[in-house]
Scaffold this active site. Structure first.
Site, PDB file in Angstrom:
ATOM      1  CE1 TYR A 253       1.605   0.374  15.422  1.00 24.37           C
ATOM      2  CE2 TYR A 253       3.906   1.032  15.181  1.00 24.37           C
ATOM      3  CZ  TYR A 253       2.556   1.282  14.997  1.00 24.37           C
ATOM      4  OH  TYR A 253       2.159   2.444  14.380  1.00 24.37           O
TER       5      TYR A 253
ATOM      6  CG  HIS B  63       7.637   7.596  15.740  1.00 20.60           C
ATOM      7  ND1 HIS B  63       6.346   8.014  15.902  1.00 20.60           N
ATOM      8  CD2 HIS B  63       8.298   8.625  15.134  1.00 20.60           C
ATOM      9  CE1 HIS B  63       6.221   9.242  15.428  1.00 20.60           C
ATOM     10  NE2 HIS B  63       7.385   9.629  14.936  1.00 20.60           N
TER      11      HIS B  63
ATOM     12  N   PRO C 172      -6.016  -1.177   8.048  1.00 23.25           N
ATOM     13  CG  PRO C 172      -6.691   1.004   7.642  1.00 23.25           C
ATOM     14  CD  PRO C 172      -7.121  -0.405   7.456  1.00 23.25           C
TER      15      PRO C 172
ATOM     16  CE1 TYR D 220      -2.713   2.717  14.999  1.00 23.67           C
ATOM     17  CE2 TYR D 220      -0.798   3.233  16.352  1.00 23.67           C
ATOM     18  CZ  TYR D 220      -1.343   2.818  15.145  1.00 23.67           C
ATOM     19  OH  TYR D 220      -0.526   2.516  14.086  1.00 23.67           O
TER      20      TYR D 220
ATOM     21  CE  LYS E  54       2.729  -4.828  12.058  1.00 21.79           C
ATOM     22  NZ  LYS E  54       3.753  -3.791  12.043  1.00 21.79           N
TER      23      LYS E  54
HETATM   24  P1  FAD Z   1      -0.198  -0.985  -4.693  1.00 20.72           P
HETATM   25  O1  FAD Z   1       0.358   0.137  -3.908  1.00 20.72           O
HETATM   26  O2  FAD Z   1      -1.690  -1.087  -4.815  1.00 20.72           O
HETATM   27  O3  FAD Z   1       0.439  -0.918  -6.135  1.00 20.72           O
HETATM   28  C1  FAD Z   1      -0.025  -1.706  -7.192  1.00 20.72           C
HETATM   29  C2  FAD Z   1       0.248  -0.990  -8.489  1.00 20.72           C
HETATM   30  O4  FAD Z   1      -0.169  -1.821  -9.563  1.00 20.72           O
HETATM   31  C3  FAD Z   1      -0.528   0.301  -8.613  1.00 20.72           C
HETATM   32  O5  FAD Z   1       0.341   1.361  -8.915  1.00 20.72           O
HETATM   33  C4  FAD Z   1      -1.541   0.026  -9.719  1.00 20.72           C
HETATM   34  O6  FAD Z   1      -1.843   1.185 -10.481  1.00 20.72           O
HETATM   35  C5  FAD Z   1      -0.840  -1.042 -10.542  1.00 20.72           C
HETATM   36  N1  FAD Z   1      -1.733  -1.922 -11.278  1.00 20.72           N
HETATM   37  C6  FAD Z   1      -2.950  -2.403 -10.900  1.00 20.72           C
HETATM   38  N2  FAD Z   1      -3.459  -3.173 -11.864  1.00 20.72           N
HETATM   39  C7  FAD Z   1      -2.569  -3.193 -12.871  1.00 20.72           C
HETATM   40  C8  FAD Z   1      -2.555  -3.829 -14.146  1.00 20.72           C
HETATM   41  N3  FAD Z   1      -3.569  -4.583 -14.547  1.00 20.72           N
HETATM   42  N4  FAD Z   1      -1.486  -3.615 -14.937  1.00 20.72           N
HETATM   43  C9  FAD Z   1      -0.443  -2.850 -14.519  1.00 20.72           C
HETATM   44  N5  FAD Z   1      -0.417  -2.224 -13.322  1.00 20.72           N
HETATM   45  C10 FAD Z   1      -1.464  -2.396 -12.510  1.00 20.72           C
HETATM   46  N6  FAD Z   1      -0.154   0.269   4.759  1.00 20.72           N
HETATM   47  C11 FAD Z   1       0.647   0.481   5.804  1.00 20.72           C
HETATM   48  O7  FAD Z   1       1.597  -0.299   6.036  1.00 20.72           O
HETATM   49  N7  FAD Z   1       0.419   1.557   6.620  1.00 20.72           N
HETATM   50  C12 FAD Z   1      -0.582   2.463   6.370  1.00 20.72           C
HETATM   51  O8  FAD Z   1      -0.678   3.434   7.080  1.00 20.72           O
HETATM   52  C13 FAD Z   1      -1.449   2.268   5.268  1.00 20.72           C
HETATM   53  N8  FAD Z   1      -2.445   3.137   4.964  1.00 20.72           N
HETATM   54  C14 FAD Z   1      -3.201   2.912   3.834  1.00 20.72           C
HETATM   55  C15 FAD Z   1      -4.197   3.800   3.493  1.00 20.72           C
HETATM   56  C16 FAD Z   1      -4.977   3.584   2.334  1.00 20.72           C
HETATM   57  C17 FAD Z   1      -6.036   4.578   1.969  1.00 20.72           C
HETATM   58  C18 FAD Z   1      -4.753   2.440   1.529  1.00 20.72           C
HETATM   59  C19 FAD Z   1      -5.601   2.170   0.295  1.00 20.72           C
HETATM   60  C20 FAD Z   1      -3.752   1.548   1.887  1.00 20.72           C
HETATM   61  C21 FAD Z   1      -2.980   1.785   3.031  1.00 20.72           C
HETATM   62  N9  FAD Z   1      -1.944   0.921   3.395  1.00 20.72           N
HETATM   63  C22 FAD Z   1      -1.175   1.135   4.472  1.00 20.72           C
HETATM   64  C23 FAD Z   1      -1.646  -0.214   2.605  1.00 20.72           C
HETATM   65  C24 FAD Z   1      -0.455   0.053   1.695  1.00 20.72           C
HETATM   66  O9  FAD Z   1      -0.603   1.308   1.091  1.00 20.72           O
HETATM   67  C25 FAD Z   1      -0.414  -1.068   0.680  1.00 20.72           C
HETATM   68  O10 FAD Z   1      -0.271  -2.280   1.403  1.00 20.72           O
HETATM   69  C26 FAD Z   1       0.718  -0.894  -0.324  1.00 20.72           C
HETATM   70  O11 FAD Z   1       0.431   0.179  -1.198  1.00 20.72           O
HETATM   71  C27 FAD Z   1       0.892  -2.172  -1.119  1.00 20.72           C
HETATM   72  O12 FAD Z   1       1.793  -1.940  -2.148  1.00 20.72           O
HETATM   73  P2  FAD Z   1       1.702  -2.765  -3.490  1.00 20.72           P
HETATM   74  O13 FAD Z   1       2.816  -2.254  -4.331  1.00 20.72           O
HETATM   75  O14 FAD Z   1       1.610  -4.213  -3.177  1.00 20.72           O
HETATM   76  O15 FAD Z   1       0.287  -2.379  -4.121  1.00 20.72           O
HETATM   77  C1  DHB Z   2      -0.700   5.627   9.437  1.00 24.03           C
HETATM   78  C2  DHB Z   2      -1.648   4.746   9.018  1.00 24.03           C
HETATM   79  C3  DHB Z   2      -1.925   3.628   9.789  1.00 24.03           C
HETATM   80  O1  DHB Z   2      -2.812   2.742   9.388  1.00 24.03           O
HETATM   81  C4  DHB Z   2      -1.282   3.397  10.972  1.00 24.03           C
HETATM   82  O2  DHB Z   2      -1.600   2.322  11.716  1.00 24.03           O
HETATM   83  C5  DHB Z   2      -0.310   4.276  11.377  1.00 24.03           C
HETATM   84  C6  DHB Z   2      -0.016   5.388  10.602  1.00 24.03           C
HETATM   85  C7  DHB Z   2      -0.392   6.823   8.624  1.00 24.03           C
HETATM   86  O3  DHB Z   2      -0.948   6.972   7.533  1.00 24.03           O
HETATM   87  O4  DHB Z   2       0.383   7.666   9.082  1.00 24.03           O
END
Ligand code: FAD
Ligand code: DHB
Length: 389
Positions: free
Chosen positions: A384, A72, A292, A200, A296
């Site tokens: 971005y 994109h 979100p 957006y 980031k």
């Molecule tokens: P997580 O993905 O939370 O992974 C952590 C893992 O640790 C999980 O699998 C969990 O089960 C495990 N865990 C927890 N506690 C324990 C424990 N005690 N023992 C063992 N395992 C454990 N980010 C973007 O960049 N763009 C987006 O569009 C975006 N949309 C999002 C939408 C939603 C609904 C949410 C909730 C988040 C979104 N994010 C987005 C954020 C992004 O998904 C997270 O920043 C990303 O998942 C972070 O990854 P992580 O591996 O650090 O944490």
């Molecule tokens: C998506 C989520 C976001 O928060 C964003 O800024 C852009 C895209 C997505 O889930 O596609």
């Protein structure tokens, strides 16, 4: 059991770190509380910065992303029926890639499984012990049986609700938090995206985002109140509300269909400092959360993984600990800039319950400035596509 690095959490941060370390001959064990299907069932991020796509290539897990991801080169921003485009490539020479977090995670699981990486699921009661000593270890249970792993380092990649952050004593930890007075209601539908770039949108009814995963899989979000239940939103009500918030031409063109996922996420800014205590390092959502808007979260998790991976590599290849010693400082310097961008972009596009008529005029003036100023667009685009590591 003994390994070099215990990784708590098998989300994208933990899996990426473990795969990168594996490529350099550094052993790790990943402990994941949930099942693989549960982790893959979470619909989250969709937009990947170059830093993350480069790391996925370095980890040897980018083939499918390179084939199926979508470059994109810009994004649209709308307010009411007004709409303008920010051209990332023109302002920065870079672009982003649309490829879902679910797919990134699936590719990482496959790579870890192919190389017989130690990846344990359904792990309970993880306790990180002696992280401030030279001989840390981690205890946990699987199916009621207790286990212990001795290790050199621990990476806390267990998300916002994990145990790693809480292992760092209160006296050495500072937390900074802002909770926003609204959430996002997200819908995934097997329909063609309304536009080939993200939109957006802000409007008197609130924020909306038109995103996508591929040519027949759309991801849409609307700002909603935090205490709502996604189950109370019918698909029809969701589509009607989305149409109210995007320009009329896009509302007319929107193809609707049954939702295949619908959920509400709260919006929060959060940072813990430091991100390191002795031999424990926090990565990703375990250390920080962004709202979100601007995508980031996953990308900031990836920059943490980059700094930690390079620090650990330096340590194991040369015995020098400069990289791991500087981990928290380096990671936080970039984290705070991502926090700033996500806070700014959220503040620009959402309706707040206590917003005055003046505040709304300020949002519109800022949108019009962004629309007309190449300098403002360049600053937006730079953030971005992702600040350099
Ligand atoms: P997580 O993905 O939370 O992974 C952590 C893992 O640790 C999980 O699998 C969990 O089960 C495990 N865990 C927890 N506690 C324990 C424990 N005690 N023992 C063992 N395992 C454990 N980010 C973007 O960049 N763009 C987006 O569009 C975006 N949309 C999002 C939408 C939603 C609904 C949410 C909730 C988040 C979104 N994010 C987005 C954020 C992004 O998904 C997270 O920043 C990303 O998942 C972070 O990854 P992580 O591996 O650090 O944490
Ligand atoms: C998506 C989520 C976001 O928060 C964003 O800024 C852009 C895209 C997505 O889930 O596609």
């Amino acid at each position: 059991m003994k390994t070099q690095v215990v990784i708590v959490g098998g989300g994208p941060s933990g899996l990426l770190l473990s795969q990168l370390l594996h490529m350099r001959g550094i052993d790790s064990v990943v402990l994941e509380r949930r099942t693989k299907d549960y982790v893959l069932g979470r619909i989250r991020a969709g937009v990947l910065e170059r830093g993350l796509t480069d790391l996925l290539r370095e980890a040897g897990v980018a083939d499918r992303m390179d084939r199926e991801g979508f470059p994109h080169h810009g994004t649209l921003i709308s307010y009411g029926d007004e709409m303008f485009r920010i051209n990332f490539s023109e302002h920065t020479g870079h672009m982003v890639t649309v490829y879902g977090q679910t797919e990134v995670t699936r590719d990482l699981y496959e790579a870890r499984e192919r190389s017989c990486g130690a990846l344990l699921f359904n792990v309970d009661h993880v306790v990180i012990q002696d992280a401030d000593s030279d001989a840390p270890h981690v205890t946990y249970e699987i199916a009621g049986v207790s286990h212990r792993i001795d290790c050199d380092f621990i990476a806390g990649c267990d998300g916002f609700h994990g145990v790693s952050r809480a292992t760092i004593p209160y006296r050495v930890r500072s937390e900074y938090e802002k909770v926003y007075p609204f959430g996002w209601l997200g819908v995934l539908s097997e329909t063609p995206p309304v536009n080939d770039e993200l939109i957006y949108a802000t409007s008197p009814a609130g924020f909306a985002l038109c995103s996508m995963r591929n040519s027949n899989l759309s991801r849409y979000y609307i700002q909603c109140s935090v205490d709502e239940d996604a189950a109370n939103w019918s698909d029809d009500a969701f589509w009607a509300e989305l149409k109210r918030r995007i320009p009329a031409a896009q509302a007319d063109a929107l193809v609707t269909g049954p939702s295949i996922e619908k959920s509400i996420a709260p919006l929060r800014s959060f940072v813990t400092e430091p991100m390191q205590w002795g031999r424990l390092f926090l990565c990703g959502d375990a250390a920080h959360i962004v709202p979100p808007t601007g995508a980031k979260g996953l990308n900031t998790a990836a920059s943490d993984v980059h700094y930690l991976y390079h620090g650990l590599r330096q340590f194991y290849e040369t015995g020098i600990s400069d990289g791991i010693d500087a981990y928290s400082h380096k990671a936080l310097a970039r984290v705070w800039k991502a926090e700033r961008f996500s806070w700014w972009f959220s503040s620009l596009l959402h309706r707040y319950p206590d917003q005055t008529a003046f505040d709304i005029k300020m949002q519109i003036a800022e949108l019009e400035f962004l629309r007309s100023s190449p300098a403002a667009q360049k600053a937006m685009a730079e953030n971005y596509v992702g600040l350099p590591y």
